[in-house]
Design an enzyme around this catalytic site. Structure first.
Site, PDB file in Angstrom:
ATOM      1  N   THR A  35       0.810  -1.206   0.000  1.00  7.94           N
ATOM      2  CA  THR A  35       0.000   0.000   0.000  1.00  7.94           C
ATOM      3  C   THR A  35       0.853   1.269   0.000  1.00  7.94           C
ATOM      4  OG1 THR A  35      -1.443   1.280   1.470  1.00  7.94           O
ATOM      5  CG2 THR A  35      -0.125  -0.389   2.512  1.00  7.94           C
ATOM      6  N   ASP A  36       0.246   2.375  -0.455  1.00  2.00           N
ATOM      7  CA  ASP A  36       0.940   3.672  -0.382  1.00  2.00           C
ATOM      8  C   ASP A  36       1.078   4.153   1.066  1.00  2.00           C
ATOM      9  OD1 ASP A  36      -1.737   4.330   0.089  1.00  2.00           O
ATOM     10  OD2 ASP A  36      -1.890   5.839  -1.487  1.00  2.00           O
ATOM     11  N   GLU A  37       0.318   3.528   1.996  1.00  2.96           N
ATOM     12  CA  GLU A  37       0.319   4.026   3.378  1.00  2.96           C
ATOM     13  C   GLU A  37       1.662   3.816   4.079  1.00  2.96           C
ATOM     14  OE1 GLU A  37      -3.269   3.461   5.593  1.00  2.96           O
ATOM     15  OE2 GLU A  37      -4.466   3.247   3.771  1.00  2.96           O
ATOM     16  N   TYR A  56      -1.755  -0.603  10.989  1.00  2.87           N
ATOM     17  CA  TYR A  56      -1.934  -1.253   9.682  1.00  2.87           C
ATOM     18  C   TYR A  56      -0.744  -0.950   8.771  1.00  2.87           C
ATOM     19  CZ  TYR A  56      -3.363  -1.587   4.769  1.00  2.87           C
ATOM     20  OH  TYR A  56      -3.386  -1.846   3.413  1.00  2.87           O
ATOM     21  N   LYS A  71       2.229  -3.482   7.244  1.00  2.00           N
ATOM     22  CA  LYS A  71       2.503  -3.653   5.816  1.00  2.00           C
ATOM     23  C   LYS A  71       3.962  -3.279   5.511  1.00  2.00           C
ATOM     24  CE  LYS A  71      -0.061  -4.637   2.941  1.00  2.00           C
ATOM     25  NZ  LYS A  71      -0.539  -5.943   2.385  1.00  2.00           N
TER      26      LYS A  71
HETATM   27  P1  NAD Z   1      -9.947  -7.045   2.187  1.00  2.00           P
HETATM   28  O1  NAD Z   1      -9.917  -6.679   3.637  1.00  2.00           O
HETATM   29  O2  NAD Z   1     -11.165  -6.735   1.383  1.00  2.00           O
HETATM   30  O3  NAD Z   1      -9.696  -8.614   2.015  1.00  2.00           O
HETATM   31  C1  NAD Z   1      -8.693  -9.281   2.701  1.00  2.00           C
HETATM   32  C2  NAD Z   1      -8.859 -10.762   2.428  1.00  2.00           C
HETATM   33  O4  NAD Z   1      -7.793 -11.458   3.110  1.00  2.00           O
HETATM   34  C3  NAD Z   1     -10.172 -11.338   2.952  1.00  2.00           C
HETATM   35  O5  NAD Z   1     -10.745 -12.213   1.992  1.00  2.00           O
HETATM   36  C4  NAD Z   1      -9.764 -12.084   4.202  1.00  2.00           C
HETATM   37  O6  NAD Z   1     -10.615 -13.185   4.506  1.00  2.00           O
HETATM   38  C5  NAD Z   1      -8.364 -12.548   3.827  1.00  2.00           C
HETATM   39  N1  NAD Z   1      -7.524 -12.820   5.020  1.00  2.00           N
HETATM   40  C6  NAD Z   1      -7.372 -12.029   6.104  1.00  2.00           C
HETATM   41  N2  NAD Z   1      -6.546 -12.626   6.983  1.00  2.00           N
HETATM   42  C7  NAD Z   1      -6.154 -13.800   6.413  1.00  2.00           C
HETATM   43  C8  NAD Z   1      -5.280 -14.848   6.824  1.00  2.00           C
HETATM   44  N3  NAD Z   1      -4.661 -14.813   8.002  1.00  2.00           N
HETATM   45  N4  NAD Z   1      -5.109 -15.886   5.988  1.00  2.00           N
HETATM   46  C9  NAD Z   1      -5.738 -15.940   4.783  1.00  2.00           C
HETATM   47  N5  NAD Z   1      -6.589 -14.996   4.357  1.00  2.00           N
HETATM   48  C10 NAD Z   1      -6.782 -13.929   5.159  1.00  2.00           C
HETATM   49  O7  NAD Z   1      -8.653  -6.387   1.557  1.00  2.00           O
HETATM   50  P2  NAD Z   1      -8.435  -5.648   0.163  1.00  2.00           P
HETATM   51  O8  NAD Z   1      -8.913  -4.258   0.288  1.00  2.00           O
HETATM   52  O9  NAD Z   1      -8.930  -6.520  -0.929  1.00  2.00           O
HETATM   53  O10 NAD Z   1      -6.823  -5.575   0.128  1.00  2.00           O
HETATM   54  C11 NAD Z   1      -6.066  -6.642  -0.431  1.00  2.00           C
HETATM   55  C12 NAD Z   1      -4.590  -6.292  -0.352  1.00  2.00           C
HETATM   56  O11 NAD Z   1      -4.345  -5.090  -1.065  1.00  2.00           O
HETATM   57  C13 NAD Z   1      -4.076  -6.069   1.061  1.00  2.00           C
HETATM   58  O12 NAD Z   1      -2.791  -6.636   1.167  1.00  2.00           O
HETATM   59  C14 NAD Z   1      -4.006  -4.560   1.186  1.00  2.00           C
HETATM   60  O13 NAD Z   1      -2.987  -4.168   2.107  1.00  2.00           O
HETATM   61  C15 NAD Z   1      -3.656  -4.164  -0.237  1.00  2.00           C
HETATM   62  N6  NAD Z   1      -4.118  -2.822  -0.612  1.00  2.00           N
HETATM   63  C16 NAD Z   1      -5.427  -2.475  -0.468  1.00  2.00           C
HETATM   64  C17 NAD Z   1      -5.839  -1.208  -0.855  1.00  2.00           C
HETATM   65  C18 NAD Z   1      -7.296  -0.788  -0.731  1.00  2.00           C
HETATM   66  O14 NAD Z   1      -7.606   0.391  -0.973  1.00  2.00           O
HETATM   67  N7  NAD Z   1      -8.217  -1.652  -0.398  1.00  2.00           N
HETATM   68  C19 NAD Z   1      -4.915  -0.302  -1.373  1.00  2.00           C
HETATM   69  C20 NAD Z   1      -3.575  -0.698  -1.514  1.00  2.00           C
HETATM   70  C21 NAD Z   1      -3.205  -1.971  -1.130  1.00  2.00           C
HETATM   71  P1  TYD Z   2     -10.604   4.327   4.374  1.00  2.00           P
HETATM   72  O1  TYD Z   2     -11.591   3.953   3.321  1.00  2.00           O
HETATM   73  O2  TYD Z   2     -10.711   3.721   5.730  1.00  2.00           O
HETATM   74  O3  TYD Z   2      -9.158   4.106   3.737  1.00  2.00           O
HETATM   75  P2  TYD Z   2      -7.689   4.560   4.306  1.00  2.00           P
HETATM   76  O4  TYD Z   2      -7.821   4.990   5.709  1.00  2.00           O
HETATM   77  O5  TYD Z   2      -6.932   3.271   4.178  1.00  2.00           O
HETATM   78  O6  TYD Z   2      -7.225   5.634   3.381  1.00  2.00           O
HETATM   79  O7  TYD Z   2     -10.676   5.901   4.569  1.00  2.00           O
HETATM   80  C1  TYD Z   2     -10.471   6.792   3.486  1.00  2.00           C
HETATM   81  C2  TYD Z   2     -10.469   8.199   4.036  1.00  2.00           C
HETATM   82  O8  TYD Z   2     -11.777   8.487   4.535  1.00  2.00           O
HETATM   83  C3  TYD Z   2      -9.520   8.383   5.220  1.00  2.00           C
HETATM   84  O9  TYD Z   2      -8.952   9.686   5.158  1.00  2.00           O
HETATM   85  C4  TYD Z   2     -10.424   8.284   6.434  1.00  2.00           C
HETATM   86  C5  TYD Z   2     -11.745   8.821   5.924  1.00  2.00           C
HETATM   87  N1  TYD Z   2     -12.958   8.235   6.536  1.00  2.00           N
HETATM   88  C6  TYD Z   2     -13.959   9.067   7.037  1.00  2.00           C
HETATM   89  O10 TYD Z   2     -13.850  10.312   7.014  1.00  2.00           O
HETATM   90  N2  TYD Z   2     -15.067   8.480   7.568  1.00  2.00           N
HETATM   91  C7  TYD Z   2     -15.223   7.123   7.639  1.00  2.00           C
HETATM   92  O11 TYD Z   2     -16.254   6.648   8.173  1.00  2.00           O
HETATM   93  C8  TYD Z   2     -14.203   6.290   7.106  1.00  2.00           C
HETATM   94  C9  TYD Z   2     -14.316   4.787   7.162  1.00  2.00           C
HETATM   95  C10 TYD Z   2     -13.086   6.887   6.552  1.00  2.00           C
END
Ligand code: NAD
Ligand code: TYD
Length: 354
Positions: A133-135, A159, A163
């Site tokens: 992630t960019d975080e 989190y 990562k």
């Molecule tokens: P999500 O939370 O929707 O899904 C996570 C999945 O991982 C779920 O299906 C969960 O059951 C599974 N999981 C959790 N713990 C597990 C374990 N111990 N063993 C096996 N499976 C397990 O997540 P997402 O948003 O689809 O993100 C997927 C990946 O992409 C993550 O690594 C996240 O850090 C990365 N990512 C997400 C975003 C975003 O905006 N969502 C952005 C950048 C990177």
């Molecule tokens: P989120 O979707 O949780 O992603 P991330 O924290 O990983 O960027 O949140 C996106 C942005 O929205 C973040 O700045 C936090 C804000 N946010 C709210 O203002 N209200 C909410 O209820 C949630 C879940 C997030």
């Protein structure tokens, strides 16, 4: 026939990625390892059940025996590692599970892969894509240049720190063992199948139910929003064409403040469902998230220049597609909101998937 282990394939991005592989790499065998935590939803890929090219395994990436037995049973030559705990707010309340899944889980996978691939005669054509992630780069100020792959890590939340730790473990395996890993650091994703604890689906849910929409602080935090299929295509491109050992940023160049994004969402939803009335009345400012990063922004020149990837879906198109999907899949949303989707897990998979 390549065999790819996808971890976390029942989650938001993972399920979109498995679907992309199913459509665009029809000769690949896909093994999906997912623990089906609250964020995993077996219904997301229910239509693939029974397909001989798709195997679902209910298991934990941090479980050494489960992971090594997968490598022993299947000729896995590629891994795409999505599985993680992903919600920042949950990491503030309960960091331990983030360390276990994101750090220990990533260690378990890379070590099991290293061992298996060595036993099978070396790395050869094998590849391990670690999805991050960019975080990990931490917060930017308003005028700062976007982070590059060489920017220092400065994670703020448990989190992001978990990562970052995983990324460094993967980098150490590249350096020490010549492990064929690639890392991607991606900006905020949105689109179909996102769990409604994240901002965009949460706003849609609350608006449809006429409930308050919580905005942290003043709503001036900035995120870069990428449509999920663009992330999936980028991940596939890096897996197939990236240089082993390298890191690639993936982003959309669509920076918006949270408040601006929420107004756009409510504007489109209001157009499509005028009967919902003035949705902006639901916006409610709530206390800020502790340690809330102000801004993320990525420099994505490397992936564009070296691999030719660029996003195909603009934010305007992506938001419309996302809203349309959630409106058409309110049954999915309701089953997630009520916990009904857990019963599907019990019926379909309990005791049959290990
Ligand atoms: P999500 O939370 O929707 O899904 C996570 C999945 O991982 C779920 O299906 C969960 O059951 C599974 N999981 C959790 N713990 C597990 C374990 N111990 N063993 C096996 N499976 C397990 O997540 P997402 O948003 O689809 O993100 C997927 C990946 O992409 C993550 O690594 C996240 O850090 C990365 N990512 C997400 C975003 C975003 O905006 N969502 C952005 C950048 C990177
Ligand atoms: P989120 O979707 O949780 O992603 P991330 O924290 O990983 O960027 O949140 C996106 C942005 O929205 C973040 O700045 C936090 C804000 N946010 C709210 O203002 N209200 C909410 O209820 C949630 C879940 C997030």
């Amino acid at each position: 026939m390549p065999t790819v282990l996808v971890t976390g394939g029942a989650g938001f991005i993972g399920s979109n990625f498995v679907r992309l592989l199913h459509q665009e790499r029809p000769h690949w065998q896909v093994v999906n390892l997912d623990l089906l935590t609250y964020a995993g939803n077996a219904e997301n890929l229910a239509d693939l059940a029974g397909d001989p090219r798709y195997i679902f395994v209910h298991g934990d990436v941090a479980d050494w025996d489960a992971v090594t037995s997968l490598f022993a049973r299947h000729a896995i030559d590629r891994v795409v590692h999505f599985a993680a705990e992903t919600h920042v707010d949950r990491s503030i309340l309960d960091p331990g599970v983030f360390v276990r899944t994101n750090v220990v889980g990533t260690y378990t996978l890379i070590e099991a892969a290293r061992e298996a691939w060595h036993r099978d005669g070396g790395y050869g054509e094998t590849r391990f894509l670690h999805v991050s992630t960019d975080e990990v780069y931490g917060s930017l100020a308003a005028g700062d240049p976007p982070t590059t792959e060489h920017s220092p890590y400065a994670p703020s939340s448990p989190y992001a720190a978990s990562k970052a730790a995983a990324d460094w473990l993967v980098r150490s395996y590249v350096r020490t063992y010549g492990f064929p890993a690639l890392i991607t650091n991606c900006s905020n994703n949105y689109g179909p199948y996102q769990f409604p604890e994240k901002l965009i689906p949460l706003v849609l849910c609350q608006a449809l139910e006429g409930k308050p929409i919580p905005i942290y602080g003043r709503g001036d935090n900035v995120r870069d929003w990428l449509f999920v299929t663009d992330h999936c295509r980028a991940a596939l491109t890096v897996l197939e064409e990236g240089t082993a050992g390298e890191t690639y940023n993936i982003g959309a160049g669509e920076e918006r403040t949270n408040l601006d994004l929420v107004h756009r969402l409510l504007g489109i939803l209001g157009e499509l469902r005028p009967e919902l009335g003035d949705l902006t009345r639901l916006i409610t400012f709530v206390p800020d998230r502790p340690g809330h990063d102000f801004r993320y922004a990525l420099n994505t020149e490397k992936i564009t220049r070296t691999l030719g990837w660029r996003p195909r879906v603009s934010l305007a198109q992506g938001l419309r597609r996302t809203i349309a999907w959630y409106l058409e899949h309110q049954d999915w949303l309701n089953r997630v909101r009520t916990g009904e989707y857990r019963r599907f897990l019990e019926q379909q998979y309990h005791g049959r998937t290990k």
